[in-house]
Design a protein around this motif. Structure first.
Motif, mmCIF file in Angstrom:
data_model
loop_
_atom_site.group_PDB
_atom_site.id
_atom_site.type_symbol
_atom_site.label_atom_id
_atom_site.label_comp_id
_atom_site.label_asym_id
_atom_site.label_seq_id
_atom_site.Cartn_x
_atom_site.Cartn_y
_atom_site.Cartn_z
ATOM 1 N N LEU A 18 0.825 -1.207 0.000
ATOM 2 C CA LEU A 18 0.000 0.000 0.000
ATOM 3 C C LEU A 18 0.860 1.258 0.000
ATOM 4 C CD1 LEU A 18 -3.008 -0.550 2.446
ATOM 5 C CD2 LEU A 18 -3.079 -0.187 -0.017
ATOM 6 N N LYS A 19 1.855 1.257 0.869
ATOM 7 C CA LYS A 19 2.745 2.413 0.974
ATOM 8 C C LYS A 19 3.424 2.694 -0.371
ATOM 9 C CE LYS A 19 7.109 3.780 3.202
ATOM 10 N NZ LYS A 19 6.796 5.127 3.725
ATOM 11 N N ALA A 20 3.969 1.659 -0.973
ATOM 12 C CA ALA A 20 4.677 1.829 -2.240
ATOM 13 C C ALA A 20 3.743 2.336 -3.330
ATOM 14 C CB ALA A 20 5.327 0.507 -2.660
ATOM 15 N N TRP A 21 2.539 1.754 -3.404
ATOM 16 C CA TRP A 21 1.627 2.172 -4.478
ATOM 17 C C TRP A 21 1.172 3.616 -4.277
ATOM 18 C CZ3 TRP A 21 -3.098 4.146 -5.568
ATOM 19 C CH2 TRP A 21 -3.489 4.079 -6.913
ATOM 20 N N LEU A 22 0.778 3.957 -3.069
ATOM 21 C CA LEU A 22 0.297 5.316 -2.814
ATOM 22 C C LEU A 22 1.382 6.353 -3.091
ATOM 23 C CD1 LEU A 22 -1.751 4.736 0.472
ATOM 24 C CD2 LEU A 22 -2.682 5.399 -1.754
ATOM 25 N N GLU A 23 2.601 6.078 -2.639
ATOM 26 C CA GLU A 23 3.664 7.072 -2.805
ATOM 27 C C GLU A 23 4.159 7.159 -4.243
ATOM 28 O OE1 GLU A 23 6.609 6.343 0.248
ATOM 29 O OE2 GLU A 23 5.425 7.533 1.674
ATOM 30 N N GLY A 105 -17.088 4.981 13.895
ATOM 31 C CA GLY A 105 -16.631 6.328 13.549
ATOM 32 C C GLY A 105 -15.821 6.410 12.276
ATOM 33 N N ALA A 106 -15.717 5.301 11.539
ATOM 34 C CA ALA A 106 -14.947 5.314 10.286
ATOM 35 C C ALA A 106 -15.647 6.172 9.237
ATOM 36 C CB ALA A 106 -14.777 3.892 9.753
ATOM 37 N N LYS A 107 -14.868 6.863 8.429
ATOM 38 C CA LYS A 107 -15.395 7.706 7.364
ATOM 39 C C LYS A 107 -15.387 7.013 6.006
ATOM 40 C CE LYS A 107 -15.962 11.073 10.221
ATOM 41 N NZ LYS A 107 -17.335 11.385 10.677
ATOM 42 N N GLY A 108 -14.745 5.861 5.950
ATOM 43 C CA GLY A 108 -14.706 5.121 4.700
ATOM 44 C C GLY A 108 -14.519 3.639 4.970
ATOM 45 N N TYR A 109 -14.991 2.804 4.047
ATOM 46 C CA TYR A 109 -14.816 1.364 4.157
ATOM 47 C C TYR A 109 -14.599 0.838 2.751
ATOM 48 C CZ TYR A 109 -15.507 -3.427 5.883
ATOM 49 O OH TYR A 109 -15.317 -4.742 6.248
ATOM 50 N N ILE A 110 -13.499 0.132 2.558
ATOM 51 C CA ILE A 110 -13.186 -0.376 1.223
ATOM 52 C C ILE A 110 -12.584 -1.769 1.346
ATOM 53 C CG2 ILE A 110 -10.899 0.720 1.156
ATOM 54 C CD1 ILE A 110 -11.565 1.335 -1.856
ATOM 55 N N SER A 111 -12.943 -2.659 0.458
ATOM 56 C CA SER A 111 -12.461 -4.037 0.528
ATOM 57 C C SER A 111 -11.093 -4.168 -0.134
ATOM 58 C CB SER A 111 -13.463 -4.985 -0.145
ATOM 59 O OG SER A 111 -13.545 -4.712 -1.528
ATOM 60 N N LYS A 115 -9.730 -2.132 -6.560
ATOM 61 C CA LYS A 115 -8.542 -1.662 -7.248
ATOM 62 C C LYS A 115 -7.877 -0.539 -6.452
ATOM 63 C CE LYS A 115 -10.133 -2.827 -11.909
ATOM 64 N NZ LYS A 115 -10.450 -2.307 -13.263
ATOM 65 N N GLU A 116 -6.576 -0.421 -6.610
ATOM 66 C CA GLU A 116 -5.841 0.607 -5.878
ATOM 67 C C GLU A 116 -6.376 2.005 -6.169
ATOM 68 O OE1 GLU A 116 -4.489 -1.795 -7.651
ATOM 69 O OE2 GLU A 116 -2.838 -2.761 -6.561
ATOM 70 N N GLU A 117 -6.796 2.216 -7.405
ATOM 71 C CA GLU A 117 -7.328 3.533 -7.774
ATOM 72 C C GLU A 117 -8.572 3.882 -6.976
ATOM 73 O OE1 GLU A 117 -4.899 2.005 -11.136
ATOM 74 O OE2 GLU A 117 -6.521 1.163 -9.904
ATOM 75 N N GLU A 118 -9.344 2.859 -6.611
ATOM 76 C CA GLU A 118 -10.547 3.126 -5.822
ATOM 77 C C GLU A 118 -10.180 3.526 -4.397
ATOM 78 O OE1 GLU A 118 -15.055 1.537 -5.143
ATOM 79 O OE2 GLU A 118 -13.623 0.209 -6.124
ATOM 80 N N GLY A 129 -13.889 15.742 3.426
ATOM 81 C CA GLY A 129 -15.036 15.804 4.324
ATOM 82 C C GLY A 129 -16.172 14.862 4.001
ATOM 83 N N GLY A 130 -16.003 14.026 2.982
ATOM 84 C CA GLY A 130 -17.055 13.095 2.620
ATOM 85 C C GLY A 130 -16.882 11.734 3.271
ATOM 86 N N THR A 131 -17.807 10.840 2.978
ATOM 87 C CA THR A 131 -17.702 9.445 3.415
ATOM 88 C C THR A 131 -17.705 8.570 2.162
ATOM 89 O OG1 THR A 131 -20.111 9.250 3.645
ATOM 90 C CG2 THR A 131 -18.847 9.854 5.613
ATOM 91 N N TYR A 132 -17.144 7.372 2.283
ATOM 92 C CA TYR A 132 -17.006 6.545 1.081
ATOM 93 C C TYR A 132 -17.316 5.083 1.349
ATOM 94 C CZ TYR A 132 -15.321 4.654 -3.282
ATOM 95 O OH TYR A 132 -15.261 4.022 -4.506
ATOM 96 N N LEU A 133 -18.125 4.515 0.478
ATOM 97 C CA LEU A 133 -18.363 3.081 0.420
ATOM 98 C C LEU A 133 -18.323 2.671 -1.045
ATOM 99 C CD1 LEU A 133 -21.388 2.386 2.802
ATOM 100 C CD2 LEU A 133 -19.026 1.726 3.165
ATOM 101 N N GLU A 134 -17.837 1.468 -1.309
ATOM 102 C CA GLU A 134 -17.923 0.944 -2.661
ATOM 103 C C GLU A 134 -19.398 0.834 -3.056
ATOM 104 O OE1 GLU A 134 -15.250 -2.571 -3.291
ATOM 105 O OE2 GLU A 134 -14.609 -2.024 -1.283
#
Length: 208
Positions: A18-23, A105-111, A115-118, A129-134
């Motif tokens: 994750l670190k490598a892909w994001l950076e 209290g999570a603002k997002g949940y992703i499986s 894909k990394e782009e998601e 400031g938004g929330t995110y779900l697939e």
């Protein structure tokens, strides 16, 4: 915005990947990552005491850490550092986990199959400031919102656990209640939802 995110996951390969892909592919930097909730909390305490302006904007947290719960970590972070937004990243994509993440209290949940782009898209939305779900999770959550609204707090806790396909024994252990209490709550749940048993409830909300 400093575009900094921490990662908490007990698998080295997941954290490093994750670190490598994001950076390498986004504007996000990952200055710190942790294998446990304890290490993460200790680091946050240290940063907030000495350099509070260096607290991360977002922390990505795995649902299941070795010997501990990612949900509990989200609750602690949300309570003590409300400016930090938490995104849960998990191999589980059923609605029971999504509901528990929201309650924590999570603002997002992703499986983890997304894909990394998601994930990058999720971070951007949460940062703003938004929330995110697939999409599939969002549709499932919308389907049960009206049901959740009529449940008591403990009924909701048990509803979430059943949707995670946990046994009555596991529910007793996690919620510190007796088997009879679990049975009483589940009977009330079935009546409110309009099902006859656990299998019907899971079939309606979990199995595709």
């Amino acid at each position: 915005m400093r575009n900094e995110v921490f990662i908490v996951d007990d698998h080295n390969m997941v954290r490093n990947g994750l670190k490598a892909w994001l950076e390498n592919h986004t504007q996000w930097r990952v200055p710190k990552d942790f294998a446990s909730a304890k290490d993460c909390l200790e680091c946050l305490d240290c940063i907030s005491s000495h350099e509070p302006d260096k607290l991360p904007e977002i922390i990505i947290i795995d649902v299941q850490l070795i010997g501990e719960s990612g949900f509990s970590l989200v609750q602690q972070i949300s309570k003590k550092w409300s400016q930090i937004k938490c995104v849960m990243y998990s191999m589980f994509d059923t609605i029971g986990f999504v509901l528990q993440a929201k309650d924590s209290g999570a603002k997002g949940y992703i499986s983890k199959v997304a894909k990394e782009e998601e994930l990058a898209h999720c971070l951007d939305i949460v940062q703003n400031g938004g929330t995110y779900l697939e999409q599939e999770m969002l549709e499932a959550r919308n389907k049960i919102d009206s049901i959740v609204a009529i449940l008591s707090k403990q009924e909701r806790n048990i509803f979430e656990a059943i949707l995670q396909e946990k046994s009555n024994k596991q529910i007793c252990s996690e919620l510190f209640i007796s088997p009879r209490t679990v049975e009483n709550y589940t009977s009330r749940l079935y009546a409110k939802i309009g099902v006859n048993n656990r299998e019907e409830l899971i079939e309606r909300f979990v199995r595709k």
